[in-house]
Write an enzyme that holds these catalytic residues in place. Structure first.
Site, PDB file in Angstrom:
ATOM      1  N   SER A 128       3.782  28.566  34.333  1.00 40.02           N
ATOM      2  CA  SER A 128       4.609  27.116  34.758  1.00 40.02           C
ATOM      3  C   SER A 128       5.933  27.155  33.700  1.00 40.02           C
ATOM      4  O   SER A 128       6.203  27.727  32.760  1.00 40.02           O
ATOM      5  CB  SER A 128       3.780  26.066  34.092  1.00 40.02           C
ATOM      6  OG  SER A 128       4.543  25.121  34.020  1.00 40.02           O
ATOM      7  N   LYS A 183      -4.119  26.033  35.341  1.00 40.16           N
ATOM      8  CA  LYS A 183      -2.758  25.889  35.915  1.00 40.16           C
ATOM      9  C   LYS A 183      -2.803  24.877  36.910  1.00 40.16           C
ATOM     10  O   LYS A 183      -2.054  24.025  37.086  1.00 40.16           O
ATOM     11  CB  LYS A 183      -2.061  27.281  36.497  1.00 40.16           C
ATOM     12  CG  LYS A 183      -1.056  26.937  37.182  1.00 40.16           C
ATOM     13  CD  LYS A 183       0.222  26.515  36.151  1.00 40.16           C
ATOM     14  CE  LYS A 183       1.393  26.036  36.873  1.00 40.16           C
ATOM     15  NZ  LYS A 183       1.902  26.174  38.116  1.00 40.16           N
ATOM     16  N   HIS A 186      -3.059  21.773  35.216  1.00 38.81           N
ATOM     17  CA  HIS A 186      -1.817  21.243  34.806  1.00 38.81           C
ATOM     18  C   HIS A 186      -0.767  20.530  35.957  1.00 38.81           C
ATOM     19  O   HIS A 186      -0.370  19.634  35.396  1.00 38.81           O
ATOM     20  CB  HIS A 186      -1.025  22.637  34.483  1.00 38.81           C
ATOM     21  CG  HIS A 186       0.491  22.525  34.139  1.00 38.81           C
ATOM     22  ND1 HIS A 186       1.349  22.542  35.510  1.00 38.81           N
ATOM     23  CD2 HIS A 186       1.289  22.225  33.015  1.00 38.81           C
ATOM     24  CE1 HIS A 186       2.552  22.315  34.893  1.00 38.81           C
ATOM     25  NE2 HIS A 186       2.534  22.007  33.455  1.00 38.81           N
ATOM     26  N   ASN A 187      -0.952  21.019  37.116  1.00 38.47           N
ATOM     27  CA  ASN A 187      -0.321  20.453  38.281  1.00 38.47           C
ATOM     28  C   ASN A 187      -0.593  19.314  38.734  1.00 38.47           C
ATOM     29  O   ASN A 187       0.272  18.412  39.150  1.00 38.47           O
ATOM     30  CB  ASN A 187      -0.161  21.512  39.357  1.00 38.47           C
ATOM     31  CG  ASN A 187       0.602  22.830  39.224  1.00 38.47           C
ATOM     32  OD1 ASN A 187       1.017  23.027  38.044  1.00 38.47           O
ATOM     33  ND2 ASN A 187       1.343  23.201  40.280  1.00 38.47           N
ATOM     34  N   GLU A 190       0.663  16.844  36.299  1.00 40.90           N
ATOM     35  CA  GLU A 190       2.432  16.861  36.634  1.00 40.90           C
ATOM     36  C   GLU A 190       2.292  15.990  37.670  1.00 40.90           C
ATOM     37  O   GLU A 190       3.328  15.171  37.396  1.00 40.90           O
ATOM     38  CB  GLU A 190       2.654  18.395  37.032  1.00 40.90           C
ATOM     39  CG  GLU A 190       4.091  18.519  37.580  1.00 40.90           C
ATOM     40  CD  GLU A 190       4.147  19.792  38.148  1.00 40.90           C
ATOM     41  OE1 GLU A 190       4.208  20.965  37.322  1.00 40.90           O
ATOM     42  OE2 GLU A 190       4.520  20.003  39.267  1.00 40.90           O
ATOM     43  N   TYR A 191       1.547  15.982  38.789  1.00 38.28           N
ATOM     44  CA  TYR A 191       1.649  15.007  39.773  1.00 38.28           C
ATOM     45  C   TYR A 191       1.523  13.553  39.261  1.00 38.28           C
ATOM     46  O   TYR A 191       2.225  12.700  39.542  1.00 38.28           O
ATOM     47  CB  TYR A 191       0.384  15.320  41.139  1.00 38.28           C
ATOM     48  CG  TYR A 191       0.916  16.158  42.088  1.00 38.28           C
ATOM     49  CD1 TYR A 191       1.419  17.471  41.560  1.00 38.28           C
ATOM     50  CD2 TYR A 191       0.604  16.052  43.273  1.00 38.28           C
ATOM     51  CE1 TYR A 191       1.809  18.308  42.590  1.00 38.28           C
ATOM     52  CE2 TYR A 191       0.840  16.737  44.261  1.00 38.28           C
ATOM     53  CZ  TYR A 191       1.287  18.125  43.972  1.00 38.28           C
ATOM     54  OH  TYR A 191       1.537  18.956  44.877  1.00 38.28           O
ATOM     55  N   ARG A 447     -29.131   0.420  47.709  1.00 40.07           N
ATOM     56  CA  ARG A 447     -29.669   1.687  48.148  1.00 40.07           C
ATOM     57  C   ARG A 447     -30.994   1.754  48.226  1.00 40.07           C
ATOM     58  O   ARG A 447     -31.678   2.397  49.237  1.00 40.07           O
ATOM     59  CB  ARG A 447     -29.077   2.898  47.129  1.00 40.07           C
ATOM     60  CG  ARG A 447     -27.404   3.249  47.392  1.00 40.07           C
ATOM     61  CD  ARG A 447     -27.227   4.333  46.397  1.00 40.07           C
ATOM     62  NE  ARG A 447     -27.667   5.759  46.847  1.00 40.07           N
ATOM     63  CZ  ARG A 447     -28.684   6.117  46.135  1.00 40.07           C
ATOM     64  NH1 ARG A 447     -29.116   5.926  44.979  1.00 40.07           N
ATOM     65  NH2 ARG A 447     -28.706   7.512  46.648  1.00 40.07           N
TER      66      ARG A 447
HETATM   67  C1  6PG Z   1       5.110  24.683  37.307  1.00 43.84           C
HETATM   68  C2  6PG Z   1       5.244  23.825  38.562  1.00 43.84           C
HETATM   69  C3  6PG Z   1       5.304  24.657  39.887  1.00 43.84           C
HETATM   70  C4  6PG Z   1       5.827  24.145  41.226  1.00 43.84           C
HETATM   71  C5  6PG Z   1       4.779  23.259  41.431  1.00 43.84           C
HETATM   72  C6  6PG Z   1       5.730  22.219  42.475  1.00 43.84           C
HETATM   73  O1  6PG Z   1       4.245  24.538  36.596  1.00 43.84           O
HETATM   74  O2  6PG Z   1       6.160  25.396  37.058  1.00 43.84           O
HETATM   75  O3  6PG Z   1       4.116  22.900  38.691  1.00 43.84           O
HETATM   76  O4  6PG Z   1       4.276  25.393  39.833  1.00 43.84           O
HETATM   77  O5  6PG Z   1       7.089  23.824  40.841  1.00 43.84           O
HETATM   78  O6  6PG Z   1       3.711  23.499  42.035  1.00 43.84           O
HETATM   79  O7  6PG Z   1       4.619  21.446  43.135  1.00 43.84           O
HETATM   80  P1  6PG Z   1       4.642  20.717  44.609  1.00 43.84           P
HETATM   81  O8  6PG Z   1       5.410  21.572  45.342  1.00 43.84           O
HETATM   82  O9  6PG Z   1       3.433  20.644  44.931  1.00 43.84           O
HETATM   83  O10 6PG Z   1       5.392  19.506  43.920  1.00 43.84           O
END
Ligand code: 6PG
Length: 477
Positions: A128, A183, A186-187, A190-191, A447
């Site tokens: 990342s 990872k 992590h993403n 990140e979202y 249920r």
């Molecule tokens: C990182 C980012 C990298 C990428 C994302 C973007 O950790 O460096 O997460 O892996 O920029 O996957 O994700 P999207 O295109 O799905 O927003």
């Protein structure tokens, strides 16, 4: 054979990672499907260190010292399998294939299993930090066999980002797909972080009435405090940027439809399978999807909304402070959910992932790097079996202190008709966890009523069924 490591796949991430190894004193064999890229890399950056340009797969493998360390930096999916098929027959037992792409961890598990039969160590490695991180120090999440880390680890520690205390942002995460799993989460986080920041921005704009430039300043102030993080920092940069062509705030000339490559969605898909409530992360993924439905949004523009009630200057200032509280509290929740997912994966896949170590390696280099992660690390280091981040005394205290303002922000958002799915989902999660009783008891009753699905009682063990269609007496099931 002279190179200590090889990189195949020299698009921007691969090229920058190769340069990072070379700048740190390693001899790097470089290879690309089309050799023009390999030549371009050496021509342009050859002065940065020792590169061994290889045109063919055979040449590349021959250039590597044993055990071979071969980093694959190609597009995740079929291209990764194609590269593995090309190189695996040329390798010997003990050699390593290291996949630095954003692979799905189930693919990584399969590849690891297949290559293990050949004695090849397959390391699924999350990386990342984007292009800049790959060059100057990424956060690295390697999985695969532990013994591969003995030989690979020191090199990764050298090229990785360093946390504020100087420790490298890399450690062996766990076997087979554990690195890519972490990872992925992590993403997902990140979202969620990005969505929460987006909601804070929109509230400051539409409820408090601030301009993008003023909001940039507010974010800069927040970045001095407990929200100190890369994403808050770049948010201020993006918000203060002005479009050269129109003179408008940059954020106003960009189409408001968020794209995604899939890793956030995977986090939610896997969480559904594992039964882990990652509601905040899910809302972030859904918010991106919703934004992309242009026709649906267009067709809905005429729906009724509330009458705006503008805030006075002092009210706006007080509101901004509350938004900081709501953002921080919601952030605690999304990390809580992400760590819960990793925790559940430990049980499901038998991975011995150290959650404190994961928070430690996210402290620098990666997109979600933040001062906050050091505190998560201490929470897990103090109590490795922490059931949830919310059970850590410090976080519980902070979120408790924030909750009044958090509710006020959501009341204002609701009143003004500003969508805040991330803040709202986070608060609902918090309130559901602390609730004495949940309506799940009623769900169980329903249920049992329509499907005789049975229920458990609060006062004794066993499974029970009420004869709903008969005399409504209870029987043991
Ligand atoms: C990182 C980012 C990298 C990428 C994302 C973007 O950790 O460096 O997460 O892996 O920029 O996957 O994700 P999207 O295109 O799905 O927003």
């Amino acid at each position: 054979s002279t190179a200590q490591i090889g990189v195949t796949g020299l698009a921007v991430m691969g090229r920058n990672l190769a340069r990072n190894f070379a700048r740190n004193g390693y001899a790097v064999a470089v290879h690309n499907r089309t050799p023009a890229r390999t030549r371009a890399l050496v021509e342009e950056f050859g002065g940065e260190g020792e590169f061994v340009a290889c045109e063919s797969a055979k040449e590349f493998v021959a250039a590597l010292e044993r055990p071979r360390r071969l980093v694959v930096m190609v597009k995740a999916g079929d291209p990764t399998d194609a590269v593995i098929q090309e190189f695996a027959p040329l390798l010997e037992p003990g050699d390593m294939i290291i996949d630095g792409g954003n692979a799905h961890f189930t693919d990584t598990r399969r590849r690891e299993r297949e290559l293990r039969e050949q004695g090849i160590h397959f390391v699924g490695m999350g990386v990342s930090g984007g292009e800049e991180g790959a060059l100057n120090g990424p956060s690295i999440m390697p999985g695969g066999p532990k013994e591969s880390y003995d030989s690979l680890g020191p090199m990764l520690e050298k090229i990785s980002a360093k946390a504020a205390d100087g420790s490298p942002c890399v450690s062996h995460v766990g076997p087979d797909g554990a690195g890519h799993f972490v990872k992925m989460v992590h993403n997902g986080i990140e979202y969620a972080d990005m969505q929460l920041i987006g909601e804070a921005y929109q509230l400051l704009r539409d409820v408090a009435g601030y301009s993008p430039a003023q909001i940039a300043e507010i974010f800069r102030t927040w970045n001095q405090g407990r929200l100190d993080s890369y994403l808050i920092e770049i948010t201020a940069e993006v918000l203060s940027h002005v479009d050269a062509e129109t003179g408008k705030p940059f954020v106003d000339v960009v189409v408001d439809q968020a794209e995604q490559k899939g890793t956030g969605r995977w986090t939610v898909q896997i969480a559904l399978d594992l039964g882990v409530p990652v509601s905040g992360i899910a809302e972030a993924v859904f918010a991106r999807s919703l934004s992309g439905h242009a026709a649906l949004r267009e067709a809905s523009r005429g729906l009724a909304g509330p009458t705006a009630r503008p805030l006075s200057e002092s009210e706006a200032q007080a509101f901004a402070d509350r938004v900081e509280q709501a953002l921080y509290a919601s952030k605690i929740v999304s990390y809580t959910q992400g760590f819960h997912e990793i925790d559940a994966a430990r049980d499901e896949y038998g991975w011995d992932i150290d959650l404190g170590a994961v928070s430690a390696l996210w402290r620098g280099g990666c997109i979600i790097r933040a001062a906050f992660l050091d505190r998560i690390r201490s929470a897990y280091d103090t109590r490795p079996d922490l059931p949830s981040l919310l059970s850590d005394a410090t976080f519980a205290q902070e979120i408790g202190d924030a909750q009044d303002d958090w509710r006020e922000v959501l009341i204002a958002a609701t009143r003004e008709g500003v969508p805040t799915p991330g803040f709202a989902a986070a608060l609902a999660y918090y309130d559901a966890l602390r609730a004495e009783r949940l309506p799940a008891a009623l769900t169980q009753g329903q249920r049992d009523y329509f499907g005789a699905h049975t229920y458990r009682r609060v006062d004794r063990d066993g499974s029970f069924h009420t004869l709903w269609g008969g005399d409504r007496s209870e029987v043991s099931a």
